[in-house]
Write a protein that holds these residues in place. Structure first.
Motif, PDB file in Angstrom:
ATOM      1  N   GLY A  23     -26.541 -21.695  13.157  1.00 52.31           N
ATOM      2  CA  GLY A  23     -26.590 -21.977  14.574  1.00 52.31           C
ATOM      3  C   GLY A  23     -27.983 -22.284  15.070  1.00 52.31           C
ATOM      4  N   PRO A  24     -28.539 -23.437  14.720  1.00 53.08           N
ATOM      5  CA  PRO A  24     -29.898 -23.734  15.169  1.00 53.08           C
ATOM      6  C   PRO A  24     -30.018 -23.839  16.683  1.00 53.08           C
ATOM      7  CG  PRO A  24     -28.927 -25.660  14.137  1.00 53.08           C
ATOM      8  CD  PRO A  24     -27.983 -24.508  13.907  1.00 53.08           C
ATOM      9  N   ILE A  25     -28.976 -24.284  17.338  1.00 54.28           N
ATOM     10  CA  ILE A  25     -29.028 -24.376  18.799  1.00 54.28           C
ATOM     11  C   ILE A  25     -29.027 -22.968  19.396  1.00 54.28           C
ATOM     12  CG2 ILE A  25     -27.791 -25.176  20.845  1.00 54.28           C
ATOM     13  CD1 ILE A  25     -26.779 -27.521  19.096  1.00 54.28           C
ATOM     14  N   ALA A  26     -28.152 -22.125  18.903  1.00 52.94           N
ATOM     15  CA  ALA A  26     -28.102 -20.741  19.389  1.00 52.94           C
ATOM     16  C   ALA A  26     -29.412 -20.020  19.107  1.00 52.94           C
ATOM     17  CB  ALA A  26     -26.934 -20.000  18.739  1.00 52.94           C
ATOM     18  N   TYR A  27     -29.994 -20.289  17.941  1.00 51.22           N
ATOM     19  CA  TYR A  27     -31.260 -19.656  17.585  1.00 51.22           C
ATOM     20  C   TYR A  27     -32.378 -20.091  18.536  1.00 51.22           C
ATOM     21  CZ  TYR A  27     -35.395 -18.410  14.875  1.00 51.22           C
ATOM     22  OH  TYR A  27     -36.597 -17.894  14.465  1.00 51.22           O
ATOM     23  N   GLY A  28     -32.438 -21.373  18.835  1.00 47.56           N
ATOM     24  CA  GLY A  28     -33.451 -21.884  19.759  1.00 47.56           C
ATOM     25  C   GLY A  28     -33.297 -21.302  21.148  1.00 47.56           C
ATOM     26  N   LEU A  29     -32.060 -21.193  21.613  1.00 50.60           N
ATOM     27  CA  LEU A  29     -31.825 -20.598  22.930  1.00 50.60           C
ATOM     28  C   LEU A  29     -32.185 -19.117  22.941  1.00 50.60           C
ATOM     29  CD1 LEU A  29     -28.449 -22.309  23.866  1.00 50.60           C
ATOM     30  CD2 LEU A  29     -30.690 -22.719  24.885  1.00 50.60           C
ATOM     31  N   CYS A  30     -31.877 -18.440  21.868  1.00 49.49           N
ATOM     32  CA  CYS A  30     -32.208 -17.022  21.775  1.00 49.49           C
ATOM     33  C   CYS A  30     -33.721 -16.821  21.778  1.00 49.49           C
ATOM     34  CB  CYS A  30     -31.581 -16.429  20.516  1.00 49.49           C
ATOM     35  SG  CYS A  30     -31.719 -14.635  20.385  1.00 49.49           S
ATOM     36  N   GLN A  31     -34.447 -17.624  21.002  1.00 46.67           N
ATOM     37  CA  GLN A  31     -35.901 -17.515  20.962  1.00 46.67           C
ATOM     38  C   GLN A  31     -36.513 -17.844  22.326  1.00 46.67           C
ATOM     39  OE1 GLN A  31     -38.032 -16.358  18.783  1.00 46.67           O
ATOM     40  NE2 GLN A  31     -36.520 -15.928  17.220  1.00 46.67           N
ATOM     41  N   THR A  32     -35.941 -18.809  23.018  1.00 44.28           N
ATOM     42  CA  THR A  32     -36.422 -19.134  24.361  1.00 44.28           C
ATOM     43  C   THR A  32     -36.244 -17.940  25.289  1.00 44.28           C
ATOM     44  OG1 THR A  32     -35.912 -21.460  24.040  1.00 44.28           O
ATOM     45  CG2 THR A  32     -36.124 -20.710  26.311  1.00 44.28           C
ATOM     46  N   GLY A  33     -35.107 -17.284  25.189  1.00 40.25           N
ATOM     47  CA  GLY A  33     -34.879 -16.084  25.993  1.00 40.25           C
ATOM     48  C   GLY A  33     -35.867 -14.983  25.666  1.00 40.25           C
ATOM     49  N   CYS A  34     -36.188 -14.827  24.388  1.00 36.26           N
ATOM     50  CA  CYS A  34     -37.167 -13.813  23.988  1.00 36.26           C
ATOM     51  C   CYS A  34     -38.538 -14.119  24.574  1.00 36.26           C
ATOM     52  CB  CYS A  34     -37.270 -13.755  22.465  1.00 36.26           C
ATOM     53  SG  CYS A  34     -35.838 -13.088  21.624  1.00 36.26           S
ATOM     54  N   ASN A  35     -38.927 -15.381  24.528  1.00 37.00           N
ATOM     55  CA  ASN A  35     -40.240 -15.755  25.061  1.00 37.00           C
ATOM     56  C   ASN A  35     -40.297 -15.624  26.570  1.00 37.00           C
ATOM     57  OD1 ASN A  35     -41.410 -16.261  22.559  1.00 37.00           O
ATOM     58  ND2 ASN A  35     -40.562 -18.306  22.499  1.00 37.00           N
ATOM     59  N   VAL A  36     -39.204 -15.933  27.248  1.00 41.71           N
ATOM     60  CA  VAL A  36     -39.155 -15.738  28.701  1.00 41.71           C
ATOM     61  C   VAL A  36     -39.322 -14.256  29.027  1.00 41.71           C
ATOM     62  CG1 VAL A  36     -37.616 -15.850  30.712  1.00 41.71           C
ATOM     63  CG2 VAL A  36     -37.849 -17.828  29.209  1.00 41.71           C
ATOM     64  N   MET A  37     -38.666 -13.412  28.240  1.00 40.29           N
ATOM     65  CA  MET A  37     -38.790 -11.968  28.435  1.00 40.29           C
ATOM     66  C   MET A  37     -40.238 -11.515  28.209  1.00 40.29           C
ATOM     67  SD  MET A  37     -39.077  -8.876  26.455  1.00 40.29           S
ATOM     68  CE  MET A  37     -38.904  -9.634  24.885  1.00 40.29           C
ATOM     69  N   ALA A  38     -40.886 -12.063  27.193  1.00 35.78           N
ATOM     70  CA  ALA A  38     -42.268 -11.670  26.900  1.00 35.78           C
ATOM     71  C   ALA A  38     -43.210 -12.103  28.016  1.00 35.78           C
ATOM     72  CB  ALA A  38     -42.713 -12.258  25.568  1.00 35.78           C
ATOM     73  N   VAL A  39     -43.022 -13.304  28.525  1.00 32.70           N
ATOM     74  CA  VAL A  39     -43.862 -13.783  29.626  1.00 32.70           C
ATOM     75  C   VAL A  39     -43.665 -12.898  30.855  1.00 32.70           C
ATOM     76  CG1 VAL A  39     -44.209 -15.697  31.243  1.00 32.70           C
ATOM     77  CG2 VAL A  39     -44.007 -16.144  28.803  1.00 32.70           C
ATOM     78  N   ALA A  40     -42.427 -12.539  31.153  1.00 35.58           N
ATOM     79  CA  ALA A  40     -42.158 -11.663  32.295  1.00 35.58           C
ATOM     80  C   ALA A  40     -42.756 -10.274  32.074  1.00 35.58           C
ATOM     81  CB  ALA A  40     -40.656 -11.563  32.538  1.00 35.58           C
ATOM     82  N   CYS A  41     -42.689  -9.776  30.853  1.00 35.50           N
ATOM     83  CA  CYS A  41     -43.245  -8.467  30.530  1.00 35.50           C
ATOM     84  C   CYS A  41     -44.760  -8.468  30.714  1.00 35.50           C
ATOM     85  CB  CYS A  41     -42.863  -8.094  29.103  1.00 35.50           C
ATOM     86  SG  CYS A  41     -43.379  -6.435  28.596  1.00 35.50           S
ATOM     87  N   TYR A  42     -45.405  -9.496  30.194  1.00 35.68           N
ATOM     88  CA  TYR A  42     -46.859  -9.617  30.359  1.00 35.68           C
ATOM     89  C   TYR A  42     -47.225  -9.727  31.835  1.00 35.68           C
ATOM     90  CZ  TYR A  42     -48.747 -10.162  25.621  1.00 35.68           C
ATOM     91  OH  TYR A  42     -49.197  -9.944  24.349  1.00 35.68           O
ATOM     92  N   ALA A  43     -46.491 -10.553  32.575  1.00 33.62           N
ATOM     93  CA  ALA A  43     -46.782 -10.717  33.996  1.00 33.62           C
ATOM     94  C   ALA A  43     -46.603  -9.402  34.746  1.00 33.62           C
ATOM     95  CB  ALA A  43     -45.880 -11.793  34.599  1.00 33.62           C
TER      96      ALA A  43
END
Length: 86
Positions: A23-43
């Motif tokens: 599931g490369p599409i699912a993997y990309g979406l999941c990684q995007t969600g992880c990075n959004v979470m990290a940016v929000a956590c840092y902020a």
């Protein structure tokens, strides 16, 4: 009879194609969600994602954000890559 002349090639093509097992599409979406979470956590901790070096002297909140990102990314790799893509 006419239906079978049209349907036979279509059914042959559908039967001979394989279904993607990763599931490369699912993997990309999941990684995007992880990075959004990290940016929000840092902020939330008052920092900008990507500008703090993850060293032992880094603030505890930043280290917790990095740990959460690592856990999320590992989960994506074990779950989303094995999800079938239609």
């Amino acid at each position: 009879m006419r239906f079978s002349l049209i349907a036979a090639p279509i059914l042959y093509v559908l039967a001979s194609t394989s279904i993607a097992q990763a599931g490369p599409i699912a993997y990309g979406l999941c990684q995007t969600g992880c990075n959004v979470m990290a940016v929000a956590c840092y902020a939330g901790a008052g920092f900008t994602f990507g500008t703090v070096i993850a060293a032992p002297a880094a603030p505890a909140a930043v280290l917790a954000c990095n740990a959460a990102l690592g856990t999320c990314s590992a989960t994506c790799a074990t779950v989303a890559l094995l999800a079938p893509t239609p």
